[in-house]
Design a protein around this motif. Structure first.
Motif, mmCIF file in Angstrom:
data_model
loop_
_atom_site.group_PDB
_atom_site.id
_atom_site.type_symbol
_atom_site.label_atom_id
_atom_site.label_comp_id
_atom_site.label_asym_id
_atom_site.label_seq_id
_atom_site.Cartn_x
_atom_site.Cartn_y
_atom_site.Cartn_z
ATOM 1 N N HIS A 295 0.749 -1.227 0.214
ATOM 2 C CA HIS A 295 -0.123 0.232 -0.535
ATOM 3 C C HIS A 295 0.949 1.454 -0.094
ATOM 4 O O HIS A 295 0.283 2.376 -1.008
ATOM 5 N N VAL A 296 1.780 1.108 0.835
ATOM 6 C CA VAL A 296 2.652 2.621 0.635
ATOM 7 C C VAL A 296 4.232 2.093 0.985
ATOM 8 O O VAL A 296 4.741 0.726 1.969
ATOM 9 N N LYS B 294 7.855 3.646 1.572
ATOM 10 C CA LYS B 294 8.719 4.923 2.038
ATOM 11 C C LYS B 294 9.960 4.617 2.673
ATOM 12 O O LYS B 294 11.151 3.966 2.698
ATOM 13 N N GLU C 60 3.180 8.543 -11.252
ATOM 14 C CA GLU C 60 3.127 10.128 -11.270
ATOM 15 C C GLU C 60 4.096 10.368 -10.002
ATOM 16 O O GLU C 60 3.843 9.484 -9.101
ATOM 17 N N THR D 184 6.339 12.000 -3.750
ATOM 18 C CA THR D 184 5.216 11.866 -3.353
ATOM 19 C C THR D 184 5.161 10.492 -5.086
ATOM 20 O O THR D 184 5.803 11.436 -5.757
ATOM 21 N N ARG E 130 2.728 7.742 -6.611
ATOM 22 C CA ARG E 130 2.043 6.687 -7.132
ATOM 23 C C ARG E 130 2.257 5.537 -7.979
ATOM 24 O O ARG E 130 3.396 6.018 -9.010
ATOM 25 N N GLY F 286 -1.649 0.994 -8.008
ATOM 26 C CA GLY F 286 -1.964 1.379 -6.548
ATOM 27 C C GLY F 286 -1.486 2.080 -5.804
ATOM 28 O O GLY F 286 -1.973 2.657 -4.379
ATOM 29 N N ALA F 287 -0.455 1.353 -5.621
ATOM 30 C CA ALA F 287 0.031 2.143 -4.148
ATOM 31 C C ALA F 287 1.075 3.119 -4.556
ATOM 32 O O ALA F 287 0.688 3.827 -5.080
ATOM 33 N N LEU F 288 0.841 4.160 -2.837
ATOM 34 C CA LEU F 288 1.300 5.227 -2.914
ATOM 35 C C LEU F 288 2.977 5.476 -2.119
ATOM 36 O O LEU F 288 2.806 4.006 -1.848
ATOM 37 N N GLY F 289 3.510 6.141 -3.027
ATOM 38 C CA GLY F 289 5.368 6.075 -1.772
ATOM 39 C C GLY F 289 5.497 7.322 -1.823
ATOM 40 O O GLY F 289 4.960 8.599 -1.932
ATOM 41 N N PHE F 290 6.711 7.247 -0.606
ATOM 42 C CA PHE F 290 7.493 8.676 -0.341
ATOM 43 C C PHE F 290 8.776 8.486 -0.923
ATOM 44 O O PHE F 290 9.607 7.470 0.284
ATOM 45 N N GLU G 237 10.608 1.188 3.865
ATOM 46 C CA GLU G 237 9.505 0.018 4.612
ATOM 47 C C GLU G 237 8.731 0.390 3.609
ATOM 48 O O GLU G 237 8.191 1.407 2.589
ATOM 49 N N PHE H 200 4.334 -1.032 3.502
ATOM 50 C CA PHE H 200 2.894 -0.973 4.765
ATOM 51 C C PHE H 200 2.726 -1.878 3.081
ATOM 52 O O PHE H 200 2.373 -1.102 2.507
#
Lengths: 341, 341, 341, 341
Positions: free
Chosen positions: D148-149, D151, D193, D218, D220, D224-228, D244, D246
């Motif tokens: 999902h995320v 990092k 993105e 940030t 995308r 569908g996962a997000l990240g930074f 990391e 998640f």
């Protein structure tokens, strides 16, 4: 039974801690305290808590018909007579450790308890610590198989006051007695033999009383496991309370509790705050839970989680360690009978 | 001096590890290996490394005039005669631990070394481990003040082969000898007395040879510090190698090395991989650095960081522990003279 | 002033938690609760605590002349009218977050507070957490120099009930508002701009209400620092609450609290229990301390550590994030005026 | 195929590191190096390693018929022409990152590689780091469910030399490009993105070149996962490299590597040494393993674990981030075509 009415004998630090925990329980009413020094300070302290009766003499407290249970928080030499007296009066007893410094006296106290059919809990607060309870659960569940080696580290942040050192009963009876109980609690087995060594490395004062300030004891348990305990009277970084159990299927260890989880990384290194400073901080939850457990057992007439025999066995180990240090040889616990200190 | 020309006696696992580390050094040339089993496997192994000479007999290797230094990686019973022989031939010696299993023999080897004026390094590889070196640095710098208690945990992931158990010399001489050396290395003091206890908890086989698989030893050091070592032949979670030094100004501890830092949190708990499995992984860097240090000392004619006397003192402690276990009493190291095993 | 007499509006979970903490304070008397559902369950709950007055209508509670302070723990839509009413009645107010979901309403509430000269504390409990307080202390002391990057992770163990999702105000106003406040608290600076991105990865239900269940927001602070916050409605391993501040002289990080320190090593790996499960466990101490701080400020007439403006600024950031997610661009907080949700 | 004969173009720090790793491989022979500065220092360095041929001109190296593979370790502006030249000469190529600073050039290089049928590995060494490999394994095994995320924190201990800042291509192309690759590697998904923000907080010099020294991006992902990602040019406590992930079933995190496990507890706090200082220490194993993997792929004709397209995609993300910072809005990667820097 409605509320349990409690009287507290000895209004020192630990007596007050117990009082404060008891007063937060709905099932309890603290009705009296007694202390040979029952001056204005104690009166102020009690009146702020609506504890109405203060006695200079514990006889009056034990003699109060409305009291269901007494907490014995006075000096060690008073424990046995007070337990006997309370037992005869039909009061349940919570007694600070050690019950006494000789097995014959402790035996007498236990016999009085047995005859009166009351409950006696000994103040081995560490059994109620969240970490050690979880550790024991793992050992009992078989998570790590059969225990092979039990390791206990127990260090105080600073030595007690010299006046106390004199009457403490020595490092084994005063300090390591908690660890002997922990060893039994965690291992689920009796200690059969101990070998003690020690030294005076912190303060020569300890030598004056035939005591040591640094001690190591090797243990042999009935179930074949081995163990050791190391004690120091002075860990400059604070209270150091760790236990490790190594077994046939793994290892379980408990480290210290910390006041926070902040970790700082700078050009000098990576740092965190010291562990919780001393027993009041580290065992706050345990002190609360041990009195809860005592009250619950009285109300529900269920067995205590730490009883008079637990007190006796830990004393036996402490005496064996003292003897071992003196004679420079391993000592079996069955060599230690009703002998005095 | 140009390159150091090295011959390796014993082409088992540890001999090959040393060979590989030596061959990566620009200052070294590995010119020969000897092994009583010098079949095709060893020839393939050597030819892949351009090691041209393979001897069935170590005499031929030691007798080679071009060889400056020999690594003795053969079985323990061959160590002393090989050291004597190498010393007479004027070769520097790196010898695996223990030098021997009795102090008289080790003494003879040291005397031969002294007379020949050669260098003898004993294979206490753990002294070169990045963690223990840093720990010792802190102790020497006074970061934690005077050492009061040294604690060493050393557990193998699984017991050795039964054939090896028979000839190992027992847990104290085979396994704990590393920890006795570590105790001296970290404390900077001599061990004066030991008390050993142990049990057979893993495999009854150990009983057959009068050995134990689980052992605890209490130590007293010349500088007043106390210590203990616990050994197990089987930690199912892998190689467990930890040291802790408690002192007047603080505590320093070394925990295990792990293969990675990944931590997984799921609905079941928080998990990481087990520590590095065994000595080949955990001490890879230490094995490399101990041979580097040996070569450097030879080239620069500087003192060795671990010498024959270090070998002797660790053996003395191991023998005292063996004796202590046998007689069930603490044993002073000065009781242990030239006695045989 | 004698005891502070408190009335609690809203007898849900959080109202009861506050009541229990307040009742353990000597300086406080909880005299009344009100709830639109004031049936037998609440009566039992109150009578066990000797809370004598229960109102079905909050007007009656606010109208009670003996009440000094009210805790507003009812649903968010009631907050502003209740604050206005309490202010007019001259009662101090502790209000759960958010004050409202539009800045105009929150502004009205703050104006009422200002005119009445009462105290308004907003329920940003995390400011009182032992870890975050220590972290902030380090930032303020300059331990890590000027803050450059603030990182906040905040994840719930499981999504709220679908009925609640509908009226929650969305992830930014309901959940991340705590983190916007934390960002201001830790950085000591105002948020100037946010950029939000998010997704529905856990439960499609969130889409129905134009909400997301996973969100990341980038922050720019007035002092030049940057930051980000990541939120998830479902961390299967429990409540995940971490903050990190990176600065010119170092890094400070806060990790989760755990129920115990037991670490288990087995053949499968090295494991510990999950972090404290949810806010009731993790922030128990913080909930207690925030009401203590509120009562202390009232008694001592000292400034609150979290006031109405703190509520307003966090709402402003939450609205900006909502707008940013909607329009797919960074949004400056000064674009967010009195606009409604 | 016998040994792989390698030539190294560019004898700077990284060229020498690769040479040393290659020379320890039995399957490899390093036959030549080229550098425009091929003075006595390089000759000494090469002769100590028996590298016989040193060229001032890379043409001569690429033109050597005996060379199977070239390592391009020269400045970024030379990468594309050298790849094209090597491809035409039928040499496999290992090229340091980035391939170039504009997608059109990188595209040309990849086309040359495709037509020649050679192998091109890009120097994303971190993919071979023991921690990140294990992390990815967990993600791929589904240990933590759907990501999902993501990092990523990546901070250097100190900024590069001012001369380098000028030609570095900016923080996104020079430094964060590693993290964009890590994001793709760990997530197993493409970045769709990015939104970038940044600031000059360490050294005003960066402003002169339109660069920032602190940046947050940030992400995308297609799945569908997000990240930074957060980058800083100066972490005073050393190299900070953490990741990391998640996911729906848990969280997996990688923390830094440390030089040792020693933990010191004193009256001042609990301390350990800083993490490994910089990439040479932290990624030593990764640097070794990436060249091993390259050589293995050539010898076994197996696919590379990091290829030209990986280089291209990371550059695309870096350019998108640069654009995003410039225009202050999120940028989709499909907006980034063959455009120049």
């Amino acid at each position: 039974m409605g509320k349990v009415k409690v009287g507290i004998i000895g209004a020192g630090r630990i007596g007050k801690i117990h009082a404060d925990h008891l007063m937060k329980m709905n099932e309890v009413e603290v009705v009296a305290m007694s202390d040979i020094f029952c001056g204005p300070e104690l009166q102020t302290w009690c009146s702020a808590r609506n504890i109405e009766r203060i006695y200079a003499n514990s006889d009056d407290l034990i003699g109060s018909p409305d009291i269901d249970a007494v907490f014995i928080c006075s000096s060690t030499d008073t424990h046995v007579p007070l337990i006997e007296q309370a037992a005869q009066a039909g009061k349940h007893v919570f007694c600070e450790k050690p019950v006494s410094m000789d097995l014959a006296s402790t035996g007498r106290a236990l016999e009085a308890v047995r005859q009166a059919g009351i409950q006696l809990q000994v103040g081995f607060n560490r059994r109620f610590d969240h970490n050690f309870m979880r550790l024991r659960e793992h050992v009992q569940n078989g998570t790590i198989g059969d225990p092979h080696v039990i390791k206990i580290t127990s260090r105080d942040p600073s030595p007690p006051h010299p006046d106390y050192v004199k009457v403490s009963g020595g490092i084994f009876m005063d300090m390591m007695i908690h660890d002997f109980d922990m060893a039994r609690f965690i291992s689920g087995s009796e200690i059969e033999e101990v070998y003690a060594t020690g030294n005076v490395l912190i303060n020569p004062l300890f030598s004056q009383y035939g005591d040591v300030d640094t001690a190591i004891v090797t243990l042999r348990f009935a179930n074949g496991a081995l163990g050791f305990i190391d004690n120091s009277r002075q860990a400059v970084y604070g209270y150091d309370q760790r236990v490790e159990v190594f077994g046939s299927q793994g290892n379980a260890s408990v480290t210290n509790d910390y006041p926070n989880t902040v970790v700082i990384s700078t050009a000098e290194g990576v740092t965190r705050d010291k562990p919780l400073h001393f027993f009041l901080e580290r065992y706050e939850q345990a002190y609360r839970d041990e009195v809860h457990a005592f009250i619950e057992s009285i109300l529900n007439q269920t067995p205590l989680s730490v009883n008079g025999n637990d007190g006796l066995q830990a004393e036996r180990a402490a005496l064996a360690a003292k003897w071992s240090l003196h004679y420079g040889r391993p000592v079996r616990l069955d060599e230690i009978h009703g002998l005095s200190e």
